[in-house]
Design a protein around this motif. Structure first.
Motif, PDB file in Angstrom:
ATOM      1  N   LYS A 104       6.861   0.469  -4.354  1.00  0.00           N
ATOM      2  CA  LYS A 104       5.992   0.097  -3.976  1.00  0.00           C
ATOM      3  C   LYS A 104       6.204  -0.922  -2.657  1.00  0.00           C
ATOM      4  CE  LYS A 104       4.359  -4.018  -5.890  1.00  0.00           C
ATOM      5  NZ  LYS A 104       3.778  -4.579  -6.648  1.00  0.00           N
ATOM      6  N   ARG A 125       8.737  -3.198  -2.064  1.00  0.00           N
ATOM      7  CA  ARG A 125       8.593  -4.497  -2.555  1.00  0.00           C
ATOM      8  C   ARG A 125       9.692  -5.042  -2.744  1.00  0.00           C
ATOM      9  NH1 ARG A 125       5.847  -7.994  -6.899  1.00  0.00           N
ATOM     10  NH2 ARG A 125       7.020  -9.105  -7.635  1.00  0.00           N
ATOM     11  N   SER A 180       2.642  -6.185 -10.286  1.00  0.00           N
ATOM     12  CA  SER A 180       1.083  -5.634 -10.212  1.00  0.00           C
ATOM     13  C   SER A 180       1.178  -3.931  -9.197  1.00  0.00           C
ATOM     14  CB  SER A 180      -0.010  -5.948  -9.656  1.00  0.00           C
ATOM     15  OG  SER A 180       0.659  -5.813  -7.498  1.00  0.00           O
ATOM     16  N   ASN A 186      -0.294  -1.967  -6.650  1.00  0.00           N
ATOM     17  CA  ASN A 186       0.279  -2.046  -5.724  1.00  0.00           C
ATOM     18  C   ASN A 186       1.269  -1.193  -4.489  1.00  0.00           C
ATOM     19  OD1 ASN A 186      -0.276  -4.256  -6.316  1.00  0.00           O
ATOM     20  ND2 ASN A 186       0.385  -4.998  -3.805  1.00  0.00           N
ATOM     21  N   SER A 199      -4.287  -6.280  -5.476  1.00  0.00           N
ATOM     22  CA  SER A 199      -4.100  -5.556  -6.894  1.00  0.00           C
ATOM     23  C   SER A 199      -5.066  -4.282  -6.999  1.00  0.00           C
ATOM     24  CB  SER A 199      -3.754  -6.352  -7.558  1.00  0.00           C
ATOM     25  OG  SER A 199      -2.645  -7.508  -7.372  1.00  0.00           O
ATOM     26  N   HIS A 255       0.042 -11.117   1.202  1.00  0.00           N
ATOM     27  CA  HIS A 255      -0.519 -10.422  -0.644  1.00  0.00           C
ATOM     28  C   HIS A 255      -2.763 -10.718  -0.169  1.00  0.00           C
ATOM     29  CE1 HIS A 255       1.512 -11.170  -3.424  1.00  0.00           C
ATOM     30  NE2 HIS A 255       1.936 -12.403  -3.892  1.00  0.00           N
TER      31      HIS A 255
END
Ligand code: TXA
Ligand code: MG
Length: 321
Positions: A49, A51, A136, A138, A144, A225
């Motif tokens: 991701k 992330r 999520s 994405n 998302s 986001h």
């Protein structure tokens, strides 16, 4: 890596049990799952991701018995909320057990637990037989995904498997409630509303807005986001809108007599729930068309409208200027 598309929860579970990542549908948005107790698999989620590793993952469960390995104790408020709502688009934060790998909880002492009610999610989680850590599905910062096609756009070649399922129901991420304090606090609004939660635990309240620069309780709240590449502008009506081929419009009403065929894309929703269910996909469709500005009509901030406005405001705030 070739990403396998399948409708078989059992096949998807096989990938997960071999330390691979599986995107799966839930009633809110698609999740990107790994075996929660397999730290190497969990690390792959952050890599796939992009992330930040200080952003914790939610534990997805099919059965209450899984709580034994996930939490140290069940706060009384969490017990009542689980009884009243699970399975639901609701994530409850509880004190985490020592068995939860640090990568899952990003070093925090709590873990978010959710039991999804989407049929395919339940079949998949049961077939896995272990709790599934999932954010999520994405790329970090993007809206998302609410369809398997959106997952594919973001993560094709980066994950082992996408489990395709029946359409999602809510379209916005779960309500996140911190149950570790004196009274439950809503950190992220969602389809399970403040009023519904208060009907079960009256002391439940919304998190207060943070002063600038303060560390948020939910690490994810500090990141960009839900943002499409296009600029997102919130409006009350079409009066404020530049109707042109470079712009798009989504809302509940269209108060104009002007021709609106000029929009690159336009979506009129019949209800707040339809708006919530389709808005992230609308953002993605706008990006695919190269739309420059997306005008989103505001909705009243109550019930699901509160969660929808939260996402719209974040998308508008995060937009390129
Ligand atoms: O509906 C959903 O919740 C979806 C589906 C897949 O279940 N999942 C989801 O996960 O939206 P994610 O990771 O994209 O968002 C979870 C949010 C993040 O903002 C994260 O920081 C916060 O919840 N969170 C998770 N665990 C937490 C914890 N222990 N303490 C504070 N915040 C937490
Ligand atoms: Mg997310």
């Amino acid at each position: 890596m070739k990403t396998k598309l399948t409708r078989s929860p059992d096949l998807a579970a096989e990938f997960l049990l071999k330390s691979e990542l599986v995107a799966f549908p839930t009633e809110t948005v698609y999740g990107l799952g790994a075996n929660l107790f397999d730290e190497n698999a969990v690390r792959k989620i952050f890599a796939a991701k992009g992330r930040p590793t200080d952003n914790p993952l939610i534990a997805h469960i099919a059965q209450f018995s899984e709580l034994d390995l996930l939490v140290r104790s069940i706060p009384p408020a969490a017990e009542r909320l689980m009884e009243a709502f699970f399975p639901a688009p609701l994530t409850l934060l509880m004190p985490k057990s020592k068995y939860v790998p640090a990568a899952v909880s990003a070093g925090l002492d709590t873990i978010g637990v959710r039991m999804p009610r989407h049929e395919t999610a339940q079949k998949f989680l049961k077939a896995c037989g272990v709790s599934v850590a999932a954010p999520s599905a994405n790329l970090s910062g993007k809206p998302s995904p609410t369809t398997w096609q959106a997952v594919k756009t973001d993560l094709d070649g980066r994950i082992a498997c996408i489990l395709q399922g029946a359409p999602i129901e809510v379209g916005l991420e779960s309500t996140v409630v911190d149950c570790t304090g004196k009274s439950p606090v809503i950190l992220r609004t969602g389809a399970v509303t403040l009023a519904e939660l208060q009907a079960v635990v009256p002391e439940t309240r919304l998190a207060t807005k943070l002063p600038a620069g303060a560390a948020p309780k939910s690490p994810g709240m500090k990141y960009r986001h839900y943002a499409p590449a296009a600029k997102v502008v919130l409006v009350d009506s079409l009066v404020d809108v530049d109707v042109s081929a470079a712009s798009a419009y989504i809302g509940l009403t269209l108060e104009t007599t002007a021709s609106i065929d000029v929009f690159a894309l336009m979506q009129l929703c019949h209800s707040v729930s339809e708006y919530a269910r389709t808005v992230f996909n609308f953002f993605r469709a706008c990006d695919a068309k190269g739309v420059k500005v997306i005008y989103c009509q505001r909705v009243p901030e109550s019930g699901l409208g509160l969660a929808l406005m939260d996402r719209l405001q974040k998308a508008a705030f995060a937009s390129p200027t």
